[in-house]
Design a protein around this motif. Structure first.
Motif, short mmCIF file in Angstrom:
data_model
loop_
_atom_site.label_atom_id
_atom_site.label_comp_id
_atom_site.label_asym_id
_atom_site.label_seq_id
_atom_site.Cartn_x
_atom_site.Cartn_y
_atom_site.Cartn_z
N LEU A 1 0.83 -1.21 0.00
CA LEU A 1 0.00 0.00 0.00
C LEU A 1 0.86 1.26 0.00
CD1 LEU A 1 -2.68 1.47 0.08
CD2 LEU A 1 -2.75 1.08 2.56
N GLU B 1 0.69 3.90 -3.06
CA GLU B 1 0.37 5.31 -2.82
C GLU B 1 1.43 6.23 -3.43
OE1 GLU B 1 -0.09 5.30 1.43
OE2 GLU B 1 -2.27 4.97 1.27
N THR C 1 -6.91 -0.30 0.73
CA THR C 1 -7.50 0.52 1.78
C THR C 1 -8.91 0.04 2.11
OG1 THR C 1 -6.18 2.42 1.13
CG2 THR C 1 -8.12 2.88 2.46
N VAL D 1 -3.59 -0.73 6.39
CA VAL D 1 -3.04 0.57 6.75
C VAL D 1 -1.62 0.63 6.19
CG1 VAL D 1 -2.38 2.08 8.66
CG2 VAL D 1 -4.44 0.66 8.84
N SER D 2 -1.29 1.75 5.56
CA SER D 2 0.02 1.92 4.93
C SER D 2 1.15 1.84 5.94
CB SER D 2 0.06 3.28 4.22
OG SER D 2 1.29 3.47 3.57
#
Length: 121
Positions: free
Chosen positions: A58, A62, A100, A105-106
């Motif tokens: 993630l 992003e 997401t 959660v990143s």
């Protein structure tokens, strides 16, 4: 892997060529935006020396999703080999939304994620 309307076979050729790069080649020669997309894919699948980590995937999706990316693509209306500039790579944004939506959660740090990569693999 498929995100929204983009399947593996629909990814641009330049993205597909990054799949064959070793970890070292990817880090050195990878194209901005596409490199982060491929790193994320490797983290998500846990392949090529990358540990499986949705949090790290993630984080890199992003980054790719907000990085200016220029890819040469064949478009029916534009002709062959037209440079297409993305202000954030769309397949990366779609993958980030998917993860997401799954509650991922990143990761806090891309550096921490990359320190876990086995570069010998």
């Amino acid at each position: 892997m498929a995100d929204l309307f983009v399947s593996e076979t629909q990814l641009p050729v330049e993205v597909r060529t990054h799949e064959a790069l070793s970890t070292e080649e990817l880090m050195v020669f990878g194209q901005s935006g596409v490199k982060e997309f491929e790193i994320a894919r490797r983290f998500e699948a846990g392949r090529a020396g990358f540990p499986q980590s949705d949090e790290c995937a993630l984080a890199f999706f992003e980054i790719s999703g907000r990085t200016r990316t220029v890819i040469r693509e064949d478009r029916l209306a534009g002709g062959a080999g037209q440079p297409i500039t993305y202000l954030g790579f769309p397949p990366a944004r779609a993958a980030a939304r998917r993860l997401t939506g799954q509650g991922v959660v990143s990761a806090n740090s891309e550096t921490t994620c990359l320190s876990r990569v086995d570069r010998a693999a």
